[in-house]
Design a protein around this motif. Structure first.
Motif, PDB file in Angstrom:
ATOM      1  N   TYR A 216      -6.381 -16.011   3.257  1.00 41.78           N
ATOM      2  CA  TYR A 216      -6.721 -14.663   2.795  1.00 41.78           C
ATOM      3  C   TYR A 216      -8.040 -14.195   3.414  1.00 41.78           C
ATOM      4  O   TYR A 216      -8.140 -13.064   3.906  1.00 41.78           O
TER       5      TYR A 216
ATOM      6  N   ALA B 164      -4.570  -9.453  -1.360  1.00 42.60           N
ATOM      7  CA  ALA B 164      -4.806 -10.440  -2.426  1.00 42.60           C
ATOM      8  C   ALA B 164      -3.576 -10.561  -3.323  1.00 42.60           C
ATOM      9  O   ALA B 164      -3.167 -11.673  -3.697  1.00 42.60           O
ATOM     10  N   LEU B 165      -2.980  -9.428  -3.670  1.00 42.05           N
ATOM     11  CA  LEU B 165      -1.774  -9.449  -4.501  1.00 42.05           C
ATOM     12  C   LEU B 165      -0.645 -10.191  -3.804  1.00 42.05           C
ATOM     13  O   LEU B 165       0.076 -10.987  -4.428  1.00 42.05           O
TER      14      LEU B 165
ATOM     15  N   TRP C 142     -10.950  -1.857   1.566  1.00 43.50           N
ATOM     16  CA  TRP C 142     -10.818  -2.559   0.295  1.00 43.50           C
ATOM     17  C   TRP C 142      -9.476  -2.336  -0.408  1.00 43.50           C
ATOM     18  O   TRP C 142      -8.972  -3.247  -1.079  1.00 43.50           O
ATOM     19  N   PRO C 143      -8.850  -1.154  -0.303  1.00 41.82           N
ATOM     20  CA  PRO C 143      -7.496  -1.046  -0.865  1.00 41.82           C
ATOM     21  C   PRO C 143      -6.521  -2.037  -0.241  1.00 41.82           C
ATOM     22  O   PRO C 143      -5.690  -2.620  -0.937  1.00 41.82           O
TER      23      PRO C 143
ATOM     24  N   TYR D  83       0.834  -1.198   0.000  1.00 40.77           N
ATOM     25  CA  TYR D  83       0.000   0.000   0.000  1.00 40.77           C
ATOM     26  C   TYR D  83       0.875   1.256   0.000  1.00 40.77           C
ATOM     27  O   TYR D  83       0.652   2.198  -0.776  1.00 40.77           O
TER      28      TYR D  83
ATOM     29  N   GLY E 103      -7.121  -5.460  -1.549  1.00 43.42           N
ATOM     30  CA  GLY E 103      -6.467  -5.637  -2.850  1.00 43.42           C
ATOM     31  C   GLY E 103      -4.988  -5.946  -2.722  1.00 43.42           C
ATOM     32  O   GLY E 103      -4.478  -6.866  -3.384  1.00 43.42           O
ATOM     33  N   THR E 104      -4.286  -5.210  -1.859  1.00 43.12           N
ATOM     34  CA  THR E 104      -2.850  -5.479  -1.692  1.00 43.12           C
ATOM     35  C   THR E 104      -2.612  -6.823  -0.997  1.00 43.12           C
ATOM     36  O   THR E 104      -1.637  -7.514  -1.297  1.00 43.12           O
TER      37      THR E 104
END
Length: 555
Positions: free
Chosen positions: A388, A220-221, A213-214, A150, A217-218
């Motif tokens: 996750y 998940a990556l 949510w950001p 992030y 996303g990171t």
């Protein structure tokens, strides 16, 4: 005369009986052969392909985030250079002996963290506890990597978002001039970015808020990177004393089964003794080097802000995501330095995460090879997905409180100390330290220094047990800043801690009551190695010593 049955014919006709028996045997043999052909062959578990694969993997695993933020913090907290005395004593008496023990165990048995306990069956609970510990660690350790990603993505700007006030998330109390003398009622731009932008921090553990949510996303990556790094297998990729001991165990990744897993992919005659000494030396030197670098930076910030080093050099996330970003804002080309720093943080974390997940996967696949080894990619994907989803608890608006709970209880120093104590005595006292020394000699061609034998038998168990009891006595209620965790939160943390620790005595009782025979016979079965440990790769290949003879792994 009545009609004779088949049995009468066989009894009264010896020749016919022999022919019928032969036909029956041939039929059974054909059926057995056909069943063998139809039964799927267990895929090979793999091994290291290159000469330095094991060495580099262990270095990548051992050198992680703890070297960057935990060691410098503990060094400053406990008197600087004075901390190095208990640190190096713990390293020599416990750290290196345990590192060698785990890697040698894995290399000798060629199985993961559950299968090795066929050497001392009653201690299989140690392996189960290690699996649970690594599961908890996998969930929250990767969250730090998500934070680093992030910050990394937010660094690709002309001006860093935590460099100045005036952003949508900043308050009226925000300041970015770090030379101010009085900042009592003010909050730095770096702190507001950490609390109000990335976390959108809630009031406590009982206020989870919404998912960020950001960060989802990171996170998940990060899990995608982990998955594609391990799916092809290893061939592709006082209080001061307590702090010193926990730093050694945390930094070296002891007690999690990961080192056993890494060692299990070695060639049987790899010099694991030499490799262990090299890795431990590099890891500790890296920690000391990181300490020099960190305190030069923190000292510079102390000069700029007119604050003491103890105020700036906070542990964990505070050092990595508050002190460092603040330093970066004072440097020319701030975005470039920020990109370099958080890229380094991400790679250090991913290396350790790869190996911890690999240790968890290897332990379960070697325990259930027929079920899991042929479905390795699917199994890894399921583990990553479940981890996750559970990790979402760490990336809500109150996620930092959950993260601290995981970090303090689930895979903390207390749990690790309890585990490695039983791990050490299981091999040195139950399996036999002399027998284990002979096993190492079979692998490397000579016996290691007798010092390690003394450590495994006396010093290492004493260090682990002593520091464990001291950590229990000195334990204080968990807090985060001014927030003190409620009793129900601490109770939840203790449940996480006990979820691994109770497995060790629990499995001993289970094994005792499910084993048949007299009490003496049961204890013999509980303490003697099982016969099937004498072959590698779950019975697919026998071991051969350097002189060419077939070796028993246990006797």
């Amino acid at each position: 005369m009545g009609k004779m049955d088949t049995t009468s014919v066989l009894l009264n006709s010896p020749l016919e009986g022999k022919e019928a028996a032969l036909k029956e045997n041939e039929t059974e043999a054909l059926k057995e052969e056909a069943s063998k052909k139809t039964k799927k062959k267990i895929p090979d578990r793999g091994s290291w392909k290159g000469r330095f694969d094991f060495l580099l993997s262990c270095i990548g695993y051992a050198i992680g985030l703890g070297n960057v933020w935990r060691f410098p913090y503990l060094c400053g907290k406990n008197g600087g250079g004075a901390f190095l005395i208990p640190y190096f004593l713990t390293l020599v008496f416990a750290g290196i002996p345990l590192f060698l023990l785990e890697t040698a165990l894995g290399q000798y048995t060629s199985v993961g963290g559950l299968g090795v306990w066929k050497l001392a069956p009653m201690f299989k609970g140690v392996g189960l506890a290690a699996v649970v510990l690594s599961f908890w660690l996998n969930i929250y350790y990767i969250v730090i990597i998500a934070w680093a990603l992030y910050y990394l993505f937010n660094s690709f700007t002309a001006n860093l978002p935590w460099q100045s006030c005036g952003n949508a998330w900043n308050t009226e109390r925000c300041f970015s001039n770090y030379s101010l003398n009085d900042t009592t009622n003010l909050t730095s731009a770096v702190t507001e970015f950490w609390e109000r932008n990335m976390h959108q921090l809630s009031g406590g553990l009982g206020e989870p808020g919404n998912i960020r949510w950001p960060l989802a996303g990171t996170l998940a990556l990060a899990w995608v990177l982990v998955y594609f790094s391990i799916w092809k297998g290893v061939e592709w990729t006082g209080k001061v004393w307590m702090d010193a001991a926990t730093q050694i165990f945390f930094s070296y990744g002891l007690g999690l089964g990961s080192l056993i897993a890494l060692g299990s992919y070695n060639n049987f005659h790899n010099n694991v003794y030499r490799d262990s000494i090299i890795v431990c030396g590099i890891n500790s030197c890296t920690s000391i080097f990181a300490g020099f670098v960190i305190f030069s930076i923190v000292g510079f910030m102390a000069h700029i802000t007119k604050k003491s080093i103890s105020e700036l050099a906070s542990s964990g996330p505070g050092l990595a995501f508050l002190a460092y970003p603040q330093v970066v804002t004072e440097l020319p080309l701030s975005p470039l330095w920020s990109i370099l720093f958080f890229s380094m943080l991400m790679m250090l974390g991913l290396d350790s995460q790869f190996c911890t997940v690999e240790g968890f996967i290897t332990a379960l696949m070697d325990e259930y090879p027929h079920l899991l080894r042929a479905r390795k990619k699917i199994f890894i994907a399921v583990v990553c997905l479940i981890s996750y989803l559970i990790g979402f608890s760490n990336i809500t608006q109150g996620g930092i409180y959950v993260f601290k709970l995981f970090d303090y209880y689930s895979a903390s120093g207390m749990c690790l100390l309890f585990l490695v104590f039983f791990e050490t005595i299981s091999i040195s006292w139950c399996y036999g330290v002399n027998r284990f020394y002979n096993n190492i000699e079979e692998m490397i061609g000579y016996k290691p220094c007798g010092w390690w034998k003394i450590c495994w038998t006396v010093f290492t168990p004493l260090v682990c047990l002593g520091v464990f009891f001291f950590s229990v006595v000195e334990m204080t209620p968990l807090s985060l800043g001014k927030y003190v965790y409620p009793p129900w939160g601490q109770g939840l943390g203790w449940l996480m801690a006990l979820s691994s620790m109770t497995l060790i005595p629990g499995y001993m009782l289970y094994y005792f009551f499910t084993t048949k025979g007299t009490i003496r016979q049961r204890f013999q079965l509980m303490t003697q190695p099982t016969q099937d440990i004498t072959a590698r790769h779950n019975g697919l290949q026998a071991k051969t010593s350097r002189n060419g003879s077939v070796c028993d792994a246990a006797v």
